[in-house]
Scaffold this active site. Sequence first.
Site, mmCIF file in Angstrom:
data_model
loop_
_atom_site.group_PDB
_atom_site.id
_atom_site.type_symbol
_atom_site.label_atom_id
_atom_site.label_comp_id
_atom_site.label_asym_id
_atom_site.label_seq_id
_atom_site.Cartn_x
_atom_site.Cartn_y
_atom_site.Cartn_z
ATOM 1 N N THR A 33 -2.244 -1.423 -2.526
ATOM 2 C CA THR A 33 -1.864 -1.003 -1.333
ATOM 3 C C THR A 33 -0.584 -0.765 -0.929
ATOM 4 O OG1 THR A 33 -2.430 -2.900 -0.028
ATOM 5 C CG2 THR A 33 -4.233 -1.375 -0.345
ATOM 6 N N TYR A 82 0.415 6.636 -4.332
ATOM 7 C CA TYR A 82 -0.944 5.951 -3.885
ATOM 8 C C TYR A 82 -1.861 7.036 -3.556
ATOM 9 C CZ TYR A 82 -3.164 3.373 -0.162
ATOM 10 O OH TYR A 82 -4.473 2.832 0.526
HETATM 11 N N1 LIG Z 1 -3.928 -0.573 4.919
HETATM 12 C C1 LIG Z 1 -4.049 0.662 5.334
HETATM 13 O O1 LIG Z 1 -3.205 1.052 6.405
HETATM 14 C C2 LIG Z 1 -5.056 1.533 4.816
HETATM 15 C C3 LIG Z 1 -4.988 2.903 5.149
HETATM 16 C C4 LIG Z 1 -5.951 3.571 4.711
HETATM 17 C C5 LIG Z 1 -6.887 3.028 3.745
HETATM 18 N N2 LIG Z 1 -6.703 1.777 3.342
HETATM 19 C C6 LIG Z 1 -7.754 1.444 2.052
HETATM 20 O O2 LIG Z 1 -8.535 0.252 2.890
HETATM 21 C C7 LIG Z 1 -8.805 -0.708 1.892
HETATM 22 C C8 LIG Z 1 -8.442 -2.032 2.605
HETATM 23 O O3 LIG Z 1 -7.146 -2.001 2.730
HETATM 24 P P1 LIG Z 1 -6.268 -3.297 3.119
HETATM 25 O O4 LIG Z 1 -5.073 -3.111 3.891
HETATM 26 O O5 LIG Z 1 -7.213 -4.278 3.646
HETATM 27 O O6 LIG Z 1 -5.861 -3.654 1.799
HETATM 28 P P2 LIG Z 1 -5.381 -5.402 1.396
HETATM 29 O O7 LIG Z 1 -5.020 -6.208 2.336
HETATM 30 O O8 LIG Z 1 -4.194 -4.989 0.271
HETATM 31 O O9 LIG Z 1 -6.503 -5.812 0.415
HETATM 32 C C9 LIG Z 1 -6.800 -5.579 -0.853
HETATM 33 C C10 LIG Z 1 -7.435 -6.694 -1.767
HETATM 34 O O10 LIG Z 1 -7.963 -5.985 -3.009
HETATM 35 C C11 LIG Z 1 -7.274 -6.964 -3.910
HETATM 36 N N3 LIG Z 1 -7.058 -6.394 -5.247
HETATM 37 C C12 LIG Z 1 -5.983 -5.951 -5.714
HETATM 38 N N4 LIG Z 1 -6.167 -5.560 -6.888
HETATM 39 C C13 LIG Z 1 -7.361 -5.810 -7.407
HETATM 40 C C14 LIG Z 1 -8.146 -5.905 -8.472
HETATM 41 N N5 LIG Z 1 -7.478 -5.338 -9.706
HETATM 42 N N6 LIG Z 1 -9.192 -6.394 -8.659
HETATM 43 C C15 LIG Z 1 -9.740 -6.831 -7.546
HETATM 44 N N7 LIG Z 1 -9.210 -7.076 -6.261
HETATM 45 C C16 LIG Z 1 -7.911 -6.551 -6.217
HETATM 46 C C17 LIG Z 1 -6.158 -7.608 -3.187
HETATM 47 O O11 LIG Z 1 -5.615 -8.709 -3.912
HETATM 48 P P3 LIG Z 1 -4.112 -8.978 -3.742
HETATM 49 O O12 LIG Z 1 -3.574 -9.056 -2.649
HETATM 50 O O13 LIG Z 1 -3.917 -10.329 -4.784
HETATM 51 O O14 LIG Z 1 -3.452 -7.976 -4.777
HETATM 52 C C18 LIG Z 1 -6.446 -7.692 -1.782
HETATM 53 O O15 LIG Z 1 -7.041 -8.939 -1.543
HETATM 54 C C19 LIG Z 1 -8.172 -0.289 0.482
HETATM 55 O O16 LIG Z 1 -9.083 0.448 -0.278
HETATM 56 C C20 LIG Z 1 -6.930 0.728 0.954
HETATM 57 O O17 LIG Z 1 -6.574 1.825 0.000
HETATM 58 C C21 LIG Z 1 -5.778 1.042 3.784
#
Ligand SMILES: NC(=O)c1ccc[n+]([C@@H]2O[C@H](COP(=O)([O-])OP(=O)(O)OC[C@H]3O[C@@H](n4cnc5c(N)ncnc54)[C@H](OP(=O)(O)O)[C@@H]3O)[C@@H](O)[C@H]2O)c1
Length: 286
Positions: free
Chosen positions: A65, A128
């Site tokens: 992300t 991204y």
């Molecule tokens: N944050 C935003 O503003 C936002 C906006 C729109 C959409 N989204 C989407 O919403 C979802 C959740 O976002 P979030 O902000 O909660 O994300 P986040 O906090 O970065 O959490 C993503 C999780 O996925 C894990 N991960 C990364 N690579 C992986 C792999 N190869 N296999 C298994 N797990 C893995 C990460 O582990 P590590 O931390 O160890 O890498 C982390 O625990 C995502 O799909 C994101 O694209 C987010």
Amino acid sequence: MRRVLVIGAKGMLGRDLMGVLRSSLPHGEVVGWDIEEIDIQQEEDTILKIGELQPDTVIHIAAYTDVDGCESNKERAFAVNAEGTKHVALATLRCQAKMVYLSTDYIFDGNKKEPYLEGDSPHPLNVYGHSKLQGERYVQALVKKALIIRTQWLYGRYGRNFVTAILQQAKEKEALSIVNDQMGSPTYTLDLAKAISVLVQLDHQGIFHVANGDACTWYTFGRAILELSGIDKVRVIPISTEELSRRALRPSYSVLNCQKLKRETGLVLRPWLEALGDYLRTYNPY
Ligand SMILES: NC(=O)c1ccc[n+]([C@@H]2O[C@H](COP(=O)([O-])OP(=O)(O)OC[C@H]3O[C@@H](n4cnc5c(N)ncnc54)[C@H](OP(=O)(O)O)[C@@H]3O)[C@@H](O)[C@H]2O)c1
């Protein structure tokens, strides 16, 4: 008994989602996996592990992300966000389960200048966004029962986000320069988690936009964070995206139209300012 698997359960959204699902599905089993349990980049292992669990629903929210990081690490962005999603989709298909995939406003280019509908044509500006859009395409092509939820500008109790960054900087600086020419809707992960839970329980499929109500710029969002936290000693200076010069391009306007969510579920997420106030009263990390 219903078995729900959340992949990305230890991320910012994941932790809230696990709590919400466990309390709203008291008779179901909610399993949470993250990178320690499964690396979705590994195709065989992903298919094997999910196959052994045999979930009814797979909620895939794991992702790389770091939007600017994706620009310099394109390979990792596609390996996790696109190919990783494909592996989860293939595993879900084999279990004949339903798949829920979290996507982003960054699949749009921002040229529309009015809230984006689910059917609007995507045109990502950054790596991204391209990698997440490719993930959407795999889900749509491979899974029979698929729900894609696009959201934006997330903040919450778990994990570093814009709110924690502003509050941290307010401790260190007298003035903060914040971008004032990108519009979106800050969205509280707890509100989003509740909406995901409703969509899953009502068994919806297709694409849904889900975000808190109203819209603002990062500058307005930043000012609100400081004001609601009672911080008045820090000056806030509006700047342009160009002045900040970050690696990834971002849409100048990516507000999501959430009318479909209202029409099909009756759900309307509260305005972002109200959600932010609630979050800061409950968990202010300052
Ligand atoms: N944050 C935003 O503003 C936002 C906006 C729109 C959409 N989204 C989407 O919403 C979802 C959740 O976002 P979030 O902000 O909660 O994300 P986040 O906090 O970065 O959490 C993503 C999780 O996925 C894990 N991960 C990364 N690579 C992986 C792999 N190869 N296999 C298994 N797990 C893995 C990460 O582990 P590590 O931390 O160890 O890498 C982390 O625990 C995502 O799909 C994101 O694209 C987010």
